[in-house]
Design an enzyme around this catalytic site. Sequence first.
Site, PDB file in Angstrom:
ATOM      1  N   HIS A   1       0.878  -1.164   0.000  1.00 56.79           N
ATOM      2  CA  HIS A   1       0.000   0.000   0.000  1.00 56.79           C
ATOM      3  C   HIS A   1       0.921   1.222   0.000  1.00 56.79           C
ATOM      4  O   HIS A   1       1.895   1.256   0.738  1.00 56.79           O
ATOM      5  CB  HIS A   1      -0.877  -0.027   1.253  1.00 56.79           C
ATOM      6  CG  HIS A   1      -2.035   0.914   1.193  1.00 56.79           C
ATOM      7  ND1 HIS A   1      -1.871   2.271   1.212  1.00 56.79           N
ATOM      8  CD2 HIS A   1      -3.374   0.696   1.118  1.00 56.79           C
ATOM      9  CE1 HIS A   1      -3.067   2.846   1.145  1.00 56.79           C
ATOM     10  NE2 HIS A   1      -3.987   1.912   1.088  1.00 56.79           N
TER      11      HIS A   1
ATOM     12  N   ARG B   1      -5.229  10.067  -1.571  1.00 60.65           N
ATOM     13  CA  ARG B   1      -4.691  10.332  -2.905  1.00 60.65           C
ATOM     14  C   ARG B   1      -5.822  10.564  -3.883  1.00 60.65           C
ATOM     15  O   ARG B   1      -5.755  11.454  -4.739  1.00 60.65           O
ATOM     16  CB  ARG B   1      -3.822   9.160  -3.378  1.00 60.65           C
ATOM     17  CG  ARG B   1      -2.481   9.092  -2.662  1.00 60.65           C
ATOM     18  CD  ARG B   1      -1.657   7.916  -3.171  1.00 60.65           C
ATOM     19  NE  ARG B   1      -2.309   6.642  -2.886  1.00 60.65           N
ATOM     20  CZ  ARG B   1      -2.702   5.762  -3.804  1.00 60.65           C
ATOM     21  NH1 ARG B   1      -2.473   5.998  -5.080  1.00 60.65           N
ATOM     22  NH2 ARG B   1      -3.287   4.646  -3.459  1.00 60.65           N
TER      23      ARG B   1
END
Lengths: 249, 110, 582, 115
Positions: free
Chosen positions: C238, C260
């Site tokens: 991740h 994000r």
Amino acid sequence: MGNAVDIVAERETHMTVRVWRGQGDQGRYESFEVPERENQTVLDVVTWIQQNADPSLSYRYACRVGMCGSCAMTVNGKPRWTCRTHVQKVLDGGILEIAPLRNMPVIKDLAADMSGFFDKWVAAEGVFHPTATRTDEIPKIDPREERRVEIDNAIECINCGICYAACDVVAANPDYLGPAALNRAWTLVNDQKDGARDARLAAVSGGGGCHNCHSQQGCVQHCPNDLNPTASIAGLKRETAKSFFKWRR
Amino acid sequence: MLDLRLYMLQRITAILMAPLVLTHIAVMVYAIQGGLSAAEILGRTQGSLGWAAFYGLFVAAVSVHAAIGLRAILHEMAGLRGTGLAIFTWAAGLGLFAMGARAVYAVTAA
Amino acid sequence: MQIERHDTDILILGTGGAGLFAALHAQQAAPEQKITIAVKGLIGKCGCTRMVQGGYNVAVGTGDSVERHFMDTIKGGKWLPDQDMAWKLCKTAVERITELENEIGCFFDRNPDGTLHQKAFAGQTADRTVHKGDLTGIEIISRLMEQVLARPVEKLEEHRAIGLIPAKGGEGLAGVLFIDMRRGAFRFVRAKTVLMATGGGPTMYRYHTPSGDKTMDGLAMALRLGLPLRDMEMVQFHPTGLLAGLGTRMTGTVLEEGLRGAGGYLLNGDGQRFMFDYDDHGERATRDVVSRGMYAEMRAGRTTPNGGVYISMAHLGPDKVASQFKGMVKRCADCGFDLAGGRVEVVPTAHYFMGGVVVDPETRTAIPGLYVAGEDAGGAHGSNRLGGNGVANSTVYGGVAGDVMAADARAMTSLRTPDEAVLEAEIARARHPLTRKAQPIQPLREALMDAMWEDVGVLRDAEGLKRGAARVAEIGAELKEIGVADDNLAFNLTWHDWLNLQSLVEISDVIARAALWRENSRGAHYREDFPETGDLESSYFTVARQVDGETEVTREAVEFSIVRPGETLLKEDEAETLVAAQ
Amino acid sequence: MSLARTHRSHPLWYAYALHRVSGLLLALFLPLHFWVLSFALTDPARLDGFLHWADLPAVKLAEFGLVFLLAVHMFGGLRLIALEFLPWSGRQKAYAAAAAALAFLVAGLFLLRAV
């Protein structure tokens, strides 16, 4: 490598950490000098002691980010989740005192036995009773509906036991179901999908039920997820009071 | 320890007593000025059915309320449970009521 | 050696989504069977389903279909998934989500009209992910836990499985050897059927997200039993793990994907955005791409003080960030970081293990009596798992396992007799450190995390993998010489640290070897010396097994049982994606 | 460990403690109160004796205390009843403080009238 960490540690200041050691009813505090670091939770301190000072220290943790509710302990007198408690926020005159969670039997050192807590969760009927099956449609439910909002306010409990440890009624009355179990029962009382409302109201109306709560609000004060079990218990008191008059009619 | 029935009794008596307490305090504040005397008090109360009813109700409510409150304290602080606790609750309630009823009779009987 | 013996009919290891669902289904399907659930920590608190933030992928509504979910899963897995398993995952998820809502009592977020709210994660062509805020896992596990606690299921908490014990004569599995951690005693539990649902969890990497109890114990037990393990090179990283220094357990814990997606910037140590140097999607590229970009930047030395990069959200407006990502902002604040207004150091972090035991879609393994579900099982995700498919996989196959085990247990009249020699050997293995001089274990754990991170991590090549395997072997040898004081074995975490490290070393070795065998780059596995995907038609997966104490890796061809590369199950007139462009 | 460093160190626990202590003291005072009043029937002179005794400043101060206990138990109790039977309010600490202040005011009024 681990060595690098230790070299940095030597230049740092130390704190005095008093840790409760023992099995069952027997125990005492032991002191350790632990290096202070910029980023350091209470769980990190406990871990440091086990890994560097006393390999026999027992404690419990799992997720390390405040989701599993395994690592709650009594830190400087107050119940807290240790994985998300920054040392700087609780350090009192350079001293940290760490003990197992209150109101639960101690297994060893900092690890408490939570089975009673969960037994009461079930005893409070903190368990969903279905009215539909997996072959039925998922019901359409307006998320702004009053009862849903009531549930939303109370549902994000991670059953860490902190409220249970913060409650004097639990300490004084061994039958008392406690804030977490009653909070869960309240969410189910409001759940339009649930089919055991009456049984649940009866379950929380007995000798250890919601009516024993004195609204001290230690649970509200200490819940790491900012839940309000006192409000939930008040809700149960209201609903059972209504049923009191219904039953009498 | 405190089940729904006892809880309701305690809350109902509490709500009942709120106006009684306020009145009682008001009377005290009014009566205290210039000192108290038995004649003054009894002159107000003796033979008054209204005061008899007022204090009769007050005594009944407070007996129930206090007995349940003491029950909680005794259970939580002294660990008394079961039959012992039930006997204590009844004794406290009835004892208070008996003493209170006698006092009400004393100050309101003509 | 004194051991306690205990019998049951159906034994379940683990209380994540798979374990709890298995217990529930087994109890519903065969209430007359004795069911026992054992877990390394506390019921419902161990395991990673609880830590699911994003949600649960299921094709219900929004024009979505099981076919579309399946195609996304196959493409996301770069054509390596076992297609029958992926299909069953997508198909059964529909029933499972309904079961979660209607029978278990979960309540997932709704649209204003009362229907389920669904969103799209990276790699999905429909709004598919059902969720409960960003704490979906807590809702699922708490509700499952209540159901299991309220049923007549025997609970063995803080019981750590250390060995799968075959039957004498080898006709199946006889039972499982445990350490009762609270007392430090050995306990052997016989069962007709055993589910291994202990979860994978690549915690052998310097930076990792899974729960601290996850140390590959299940896969290590399966390996020792001789079971084949597939896709063992496939470790998902991740991109945004919290980087708070080496001395804290906070490091590595995940900051959610949505940061994000919402427009957060990744900045290198010089304060410059860099993701567009690596991919046209910038920070919004998929997990693997962003992780590689970050790793490359870090390797080039453009790092933050702790050696990572920054995530910065402030340009979106601190107040907006604070309200949109309330949980994340609070979590960072608890640990002393200002996510809404400042910069937070992040680093790619090992998140999920796609590899696992080879199973069939009924969760059966090569050994009768042993079933595997959840992250311990390989196949459903191939080389990469889509966000939201993990919890779907655990709950779908946990339930399947419960049903299948109930039926199989009913068909059996007696328990198998254990191979006492294996039992003794496993006890000796666990007691090994108690016979050596006590020394600190943590330095070796640190060494393993560094070796795996540096040589078997985000970017791989043959030289590094060989070096990594050698480092792992050396750590394994050193571990054998390190002892643990045996004066009090009750709740002795240091003993368990040793056993944890042993499991991690065994599986780290397999990861390095399998990664060396895959000479191309697929999904989570990236070889700098073989950067190409390779021919899809001749796709293979790696299979590792232990033979006579030596790990062998082979390749097996992927069977395109439902769809071949270049084909699709979607009809011609169906849109490529149903997700509105952002 | 000092009280300031336990799970109890918050205003609403103190409010609880005040409610309990005031309730207990009132319950203990009641029998005495009833006993004295019953002299109206049996021994009126003795009742008057008690009442004159009550003119002593120290006793007046004690009476101030009793009125405070009664008032604070009532106002605090009303706060609890409101908490239990009305929609939740986030201002519990303010209400608890108000109950104590109001009780002090009432008792003060009594004292001012008494002297």
